[in-house]
Design a protein around this motif. Structure first.
Motif, PDB file in Angstrom:
ATOM      1  N   PRO A 285      94.444  30.454  60.697  1.00  0.00           N
ATOM      2  CA  PRO A 285      93.587  29.453  61.341  1.00  0.00           C
ATOM      3  C   PRO A 285      94.078  28.033  61.088  1.00  0.00           C
ATOM      4  N   VAL A 286      93.580  27.133  61.895  1.00  0.00           N
ATOM      5  CA  VAL A 286      93.924  25.719  61.767  1.00  0.00           C
ATOM      6  C   VAL A 286      92.638  24.909  61.667  1.00  0.00           C
ATOM      7  N   ASP A 287      92.568  24.071  60.660  1.00  0.00           N
ATOM      8  CA  ASP A 287      91.429  23.153  60.522  1.00  0.00           C
ATOM      9  C   ASP A 287      91.638  22.013  61.508  1.00  0.00           C
ATOM     10  N   LEU A 288      90.987  22.112  62.660  1.00  0.00           N
ATOM     11  CA  LEU A 288      91.224  21.137  63.732  1.00  0.00           C
ATOM     12  C   LEU A 288      90.549  19.801  63.470  1.00  0.00           C
ATOM     13  N   ALA A 289      89.632  19.762  62.501  1.00  0.00           N
ATOM     14  CA  ALA A 289      89.084  18.466  62.103  1.00  0.00           C
ATOM     15  C   ALA A 289      90.064  17.715  61.213  1.00  0.00           C
ATOM     16  N   HIS A 290      90.932  18.451  60.537  1.00  0.00           N
ATOM     17  CA  HIS A 290      91.907  17.866  59.617  1.00  0.00           C
ATOM     18  C   HIS A 290      93.268  17.684  60.278  1.00  0.00           C
ATOM     19  N   ASN A 291      93.586  18.546  61.240  1.00  0.00           N
ATOM     20  CA  ASN A 291      94.885  18.516  61.925  1.00  0.00           C
ATOM     21  C   ASN A 291      94.672  18.292  63.419  1.00  0.00           C
ATOM     22  N   HIS A 292      95.031  17.124  63.889  1.00  0.00           N
ATOM     23  CA  HIS A 292      94.897  16.807  65.307  1.00  0.00           C
ATOM     24  C   HIS A 292      95.884  15.673  65.629  1.00  0.00           C
ATOM     25  N   PRO A 293      96.122  15.372  66.883  1.00  0.00           N
ATOM     26  CA  PRO A 293      97.215  14.442  67.225  1.00  0.00           C
ATOM     27  C   PRO A 293      97.141  13.059  66.602  1.00  0.00           C
ATOM     28  N   THR A 294      95.974  12.611  66.188  1.00  0.00           N
ATOM     29  CA  THR A 294      95.876  11.269  65.608  1.00  0.00           C
ATOM     30  C   THR A 294      95.585  11.291  64.106  1.00  0.00           C
ATOM     31  N   SER A 295      95.746  12.444  63.460  1.00  0.00           N
ATOM     32  CA  SER A 295      95.385  12.537  62.043  1.00  0.00           C
ATOM     33  C   SER A 295      96.522  12.163  61.099  1.00  0.00           C
ATOM     34  N   GLY A 296      97.708  11.878  61.627  1.00  0.00           N
ATOM     35  CA  GLY A 296      98.834  11.478  60.778  1.00  0.00           C
ATOM     36  C   GLY A 296      99.452  10.181  61.286  1.00  0.00           C
ATOM     37  N   ASP A 297      99.903   9.342  60.382  1.00  0.00           N
ATOM     38  CA  ASP A 297     100.506   8.048  60.746  1.00  0.00           C
ATOM     39  C   ASP A 297     102.000   8.252  60.989  1.00  0.00           C
ATOM     40  N   ALA A 298     102.345   8.500  62.246  1.00  0.00           N
ATOM     41  CA  ALA A 298     103.739   8.767  62.589  1.00  0.00           C
ATOM     42  C   ALA A 298     104.627   7.553  62.359  1.00  0.00           C
ATOM     43  N   SER A 299     104.126   6.372  62.669  1.00  0.00           N
ATOM     44  CA  SER A 299     104.946   5.157  62.519  1.00  0.00           C
ATOM     45  C   SER A 299     105.311   4.924  61.060  1.00  0.00           C
TER      46      SER A 299
END
Length: 411
Positions: free
Chosen positions: A150-164
């Motif tokens: 499973p994936v915790d979608l509240a913790h892992n989503h397209p804006t949850s990490g600072d790519a820059s």
């Protein structure tokens, strides 16, 4: 229900992360859940989720009598209803702590690519793919369920990490497409594909703006580092970047233009909207797209190819079209994000797991002494063969990723 979740370790890794995040999600359904195990990097995630952590004693050889005693004392002190062991060492520790006839239920989850034969057949077993469940049922095991990673979608989503910030911290080329792999550098299961990806990226990077970012650590780190140095020499630039292990890999996933992975790591990459190339063994590489989805739902996010000699060509064939087609990357990223949201949410998995707990707790007497005795006899044979191999200088892999069910035929 009072539940002890016992991961095989608490270092970074897919099985143990699933254990911890599912423990939190089951707690949110109204159960009393604590995590038992040896301290490691994932204790921070345990605490972040608001779960109680109880440290286990040093295990020594596994299964461990000292750990079994500590587990039994914890269960008696807290009036625990069920112990959930992840992978075979915690499962056998639990069986050692509560031999047949006790009233504490045991559930075992095995996320390896095959199930050790010495897990008692009377125990409620959870595996990660329909194919492995089918193989276990055919072998005579009746109590088998499937929970895909499973994936915790509240913790892992397209804006949850600072790519820059991630790109800046690791001095990535802002003009190159970034291919990301988050994985443990283990010799079994993953090393072959990782080395293939490094070699191909090094060659492509001579004429194509592409870079490979490898996030992780492990026993094969030196092999990976040597291969990366060789690839960078071929490319004439820093085309392969090793970040080391990250306690929070979300910024790496967020920075990916294309992701590589297998199992839970592959699914977490999909949660960030990255197009995914699934890695396997024996030269297996395949893009996640509508035509391949049924295969991955059966075998898991993994596969076995036609031989290591075709691995570079297979990886190149999957990667090159994505490097040149931004629209295709966006299309496949959106497709994968939909798949993970609809099928692999942590909430859905927790509901299934709670149902497995209820069934196991309703019939704990099924943990028969005869089943346990047979399982320990099989373990003794396994351990004896391992000692012989070691004495002969033929030590082999022993984590049951070495003989994947996925390599034994199709549906």
């Amino acid at each position: 229900m009072r539940i002890v979740v016992y991961p095989h370790e608490l270092g970074m890794g897919g099985s143990q992360l699933n254990a911890v995040e599912l423990a939190g999600a089951v707690r949110d359904l109204g159960h009393d859940v604590l995590v038992f195990g040896r301290r490691g990097a994932l204790v921070e995630r345990v605490e972040e989720l608001g779960l109680e952590f109880v440290e286990a004693p040093p295990p020594g050889k596994r299964p461990s009598p000292s750990t079994a005693r500590a587990l039994r004392a914890l269960v008696q002190e807290r009036a625990v209803d069920l112990v959930h062991g992840y992978e075979w060492p915690p499962t056998l520790d639990a069986v050692l702590a509560f031999p047949g006839g006790r009233h504490t239920a045991i559930v075992s989850t095995v996320m390896s690519m095959s199930v050790p034969p010495f897990i008692p057949r009377s125990i409620d077993l959870v595996v990660g793919t329909e194919q492995i469940a089918d193989a276990e049922r055919r072998s005579g095991r009746a109590r088998v369920s499937v929970i895909e990673p499973p994936v915790d979608l509240a913790h892992n989503h397209p804006t949850s990490g600072d790519a820059s910030a991630f790109r800046a911290a690791h001095q990535l080329d802002l003009h190159a497409l970034t291919v990301v792999s988050v994985a443990r550098f283990a010799r079994e299961l993953k090393l072959e594909g990782t080395l293939t990806a490094i070699e191909v990226i090094g060659r492509l990077a001579r004429s194509t703006p592409v870079q490979l970012v490898l996030v992780g650590d492990g026993p094969a780190r030196d092999d990976v580092a040597r291969a990366a140095a060789a690839a960078n020499a071929v490319a004439g630039r820093r085309a392969v970047v090793l970040t080391g292990q990250l306690d929070d890999p979300r910024p790496a996933y967020a920075a990916a233009d294309i992701a590589l992975g297998m199992g839970g790591s592959a699914l977490r990459a999909l949660a960030f909207g990255a197009p995914l190339i699934v890695q396997g063994e024996q030269g297996f590489w395949r893009t996640c797209e509508p035509s391949s989805l049924d295969q991955f739902l059966w075998t898991g996010w993994y596969g076995v190819g036609e031989g290591t000699h075709v691995g570079a060509a297979a990886f190149d064939a999957a990667l090159s079209p994505l490097l040149t087609d931004a629209a295709r990357r966006a299309e496949l990223g959106a497709f994968g994000l939909t798949v993970v949201r609809e099928r692999f949410s942590l909430t859905r998995a927790a509901e299934v797991q709670a149902g497995i707990y209820a069934e196991a707790a309703s019939s704990p007497a099924s943990y028969a002494r005869a089943s346990e005795a047979a399982a320990y006899a099989r373990y003794a044979r396994y351990y004896g063969a391992k000692r012989v191999r070691r004495a002969l200088g033929r030590e082999s892999m022993d984590d049951f990723n070495a003989k994947p069910v996925a390599g034994r035929g199709t549906r």
